[in-house]
Design an enzyme around this catalytic site. Structure first.
Site, mmCIF file in Angstrom:
data_model
loop_
_atom_site.group_PDB
_atom_site.id
_atom_site.type_symbol
_atom_site.label_atom_id
_atom_site.label_comp_id
_atom_site.label_asym_id
_atom_site.label_seq_id
_atom_site.Cartn_x
_atom_site.Cartn_y
_atom_site.Cartn_z
ATOM 1 N N ILE A 83 0.578 -1.322 0.053
ATOM 2 C CA ILE A 83 -0.343 -0.233 -0.414
ATOM 3 C C ILE A 83 0.614 1.302 0.326
ATOM 4 O O ILE A 83 1.029 2.240 -0.327
ATOM 5 C CB ILE A 83 -1.237 0.145 1.243
ATOM 6 C CG1 ILE A 83 -2.329 1.337 1.471
ATOM 7 C CG2 ILE A 83 -0.576 0.202 3.223
ATOM 8 C CD1 ILE A 83 -3.312 0.629 -0.008
ATOM 9 N N SER B 1 10.988 -0.296 8.532
ATOM 10 C CA SER B 1 10.540 -1.305 7.775
ATOM 11 C C SER B 1 11.239 -2.424 8.606
ATOM 12 O O SER B 1 13.123 -2.816 8.096
ATOM 13 C CB SER B 1 9.846 -1.401 6.650
ATOM 14 O OG SER B 1 9.414 -2.310 6.028
ATOM 15 N N ARG B 2 10.897 -3.851 8.858
ATOM 16 C CA ARG B 2 11.557 -5.318 8.745
ATOM 17 C C ARG B 2 12.454 -5.985 7.254
ATOM 18 O O ARG B 2 13.142 -5.741 7.567
ATOM 19 C CB ARG B 2 10.618 -5.895 9.393
ATOM 20 C CG ARG B 2 10.185 -5.755 11.059
ATOM 21 C CD ARG B 2 9.954 -6.875 11.262
ATOM 22 N NE ARG B 2 7.899 -6.765 10.491
ATOM 23 C CZ ARG B 2 7.580 -8.687 10.984
ATOM 24 N NH1 ARG B 2 7.616 -9.430 11.319
ATOM 25 N NH2 ARG B 2 6.786 -8.113 9.677
ATOM 26 N N LYS C 244 -6.110 3.036 7.640
ATOM 27 C CA LYS C 244 -6.991 2.519 8.077
ATOM 28 C C LYS C 244 -6.824 0.718 8.047
ATOM 29 O O LYS C 244 -6.011 0.612 7.552
ATOM 30 C CB LYS C 244 -8.435 2.606 7.411
ATOM 31 C CG LYS C 244 -8.310 1.944 5.724
ATOM 32 C CD LYS C 244 -8.618 0.023 5.868
ATOM 33 C CE LYS C 244 -8.763 -0.280 4.097
ATOM 34 N NZ LYS C 244 -9.097 -1.479 4.498
ATOM 35 N N ASP D 151 -11.267 -5.740 6.364
ATOM 36 C CA ASP D 151 -10.316 -5.281 6.076
ATOM 37 C C ASP D 151 -10.849 -4.148 4.762
ATOM 38 O O ASP D 151 -10.609 -2.374 4.396
ATOM 39 C CB ASP D 151 -8.698 -5.420 5.637
ATOM 40 C CG ASP D 151 -8.517 -5.165 5.793
ATOM 41 O OD1 ASP D 151 -7.524 -3.858 5.981
ATOM 42 O OD2 ASP D 151 -7.326 -4.532 4.359
#
Length: 309
Positions: free
Chosen positions: A15, A37-38, A91, A169
């Site tokens: 996203i 971020s991993r 969201k 979702d």
């Protein structure tokens, strides 16, 4: 001239690449200065393995956009708010209503902005539909939100875990439009939720709402759709029908398709976030998430066949 807001992104995934990054890059109100971020990075932007490392390394960060799964967002949001950063919540804004309420109070105490974003509310047909319904009272609504989870969320295990919301979702996008365009609040009266026998979150849901005047809303959510995807909302009024299609990208009123502005959901979200920061305000509407919570509380559970990606 006001200097750009120094923004960081936490949780770099599909996203972010598809929506957040293009919207940020095109908006002169922002300078993307870091990511945490991993697994993923953004070219030419400093990257860190954790939000803690990022905030320690660059105290000049002013705002943080949180794009990780909702089950992990609260802890990251608290860290960012505690550091005095403005926070953008992808969201749904959290895994629970209690988490979001705490974040809202904490942001106010810290004197920073918190934005619970609902991108579907910025689809081009939503505000024209809202304006029409404000002048022509709805008598009923039917929501059909059906898509193929394998296409949109391939191999995303978090979305099937408790707190990942499952079919809600995408369904919460429909609820964000419903709560935006209806002139009065609706309340859940009945729900049926379908859970695959090997998953902790639902793959299908049927919801029934009504408002204080007895106007009924029927919503159907399903993640097993194949072929054309369905993101439609049909509202009847005494003066005719309003239909939003393609997630609000197209609008018909009494059978006539309406001219609309180009799609700009995420650019609009980031403009709203910048405006909130400049104004020293927050925007934390949890109405769509409250409906999901009500569905889990009131819904009848049915176990269906196992789901495999």
């Amino acid at each position: 001239m006001t200097s750009p807001i120094k923004l960081a992104i936490v949780g770099v995934g599909k996203i972010v690449y598809d929506q957040h990054l293009p919207a940020i890059t095109a908006n002169g109100d922002y300078a993307l200065v870091a990511t945490a971020s991993r697994n993923n990075t953004i070219d030419n932007v400093p990257s860190f393995p954790t939000i803690e490392a990022m905030l320690q390394a660059d105290p000049g960060i002013e705002a943080v956009s949180l794009c990780m799964p909702p089950q992990y967002r609260y802890a990251a949001a608290r860290k960012a708010l505690a550091a005095g950063k403005h926070v953008f919540l992808e969201k749904p804004p959290g895994a629970t209503l209690s988490e979001v309420a705490d974040l809202e109070a904490f942001a106010a105490a810290q004197g920073v902005s918190l934005f619970a974003s609902w991108h579907s509310r910025y689809a081009p047909g939503v505000q024209p539909a809202k304006a029409y319904l404000a002048a022509h009272a709805p008598t009923a609504m039917h929501v059909i939100w059906k898509e193929d989870v394998r296409q949109w969320h391939p191999n995303q295990d978090w979305i099937w875990q408790a707190g990942g919301l499952g079919v809600f979702d995408p369904g919460i996008n429909a609820l964000s439009i419903v709560t935006e365009i209806l002139p009065s609040a609706v309340f859940l009266t009945k729900a049926a939720l379908e859970f695959p026998e090997n998953r902790d979150a639902p793959i299908g849901a049927e919801l029934h709402f009504q408002n204080a005047d007895g106007v009924k809303v029927h919503a159907e959510f399903d993640w097993r759709q194949t072929g054309k995807q369905s993101w439609d909302i049909v509202v009847t009024t005494a003066d005719g029908e309003v239909k939003l299609a393609d997630g609000g990208a197209r609008l018909w009123i009494n059978g006539a398709e309406q001219p609309l502005a180009p799609e700009a959901e995420y650019p609009s979200l980031y403009q709203r976030f910048a405006d909130l920061i400049r104004a020293g305000k927050s925007d934390v509407d949890v109405a769509p998430l409250r409906h999901v919570a009500d569905a889990f509380m009131l819904g009848q559970r049915k176990v269906v066949d196992a789901f495999h990606d």
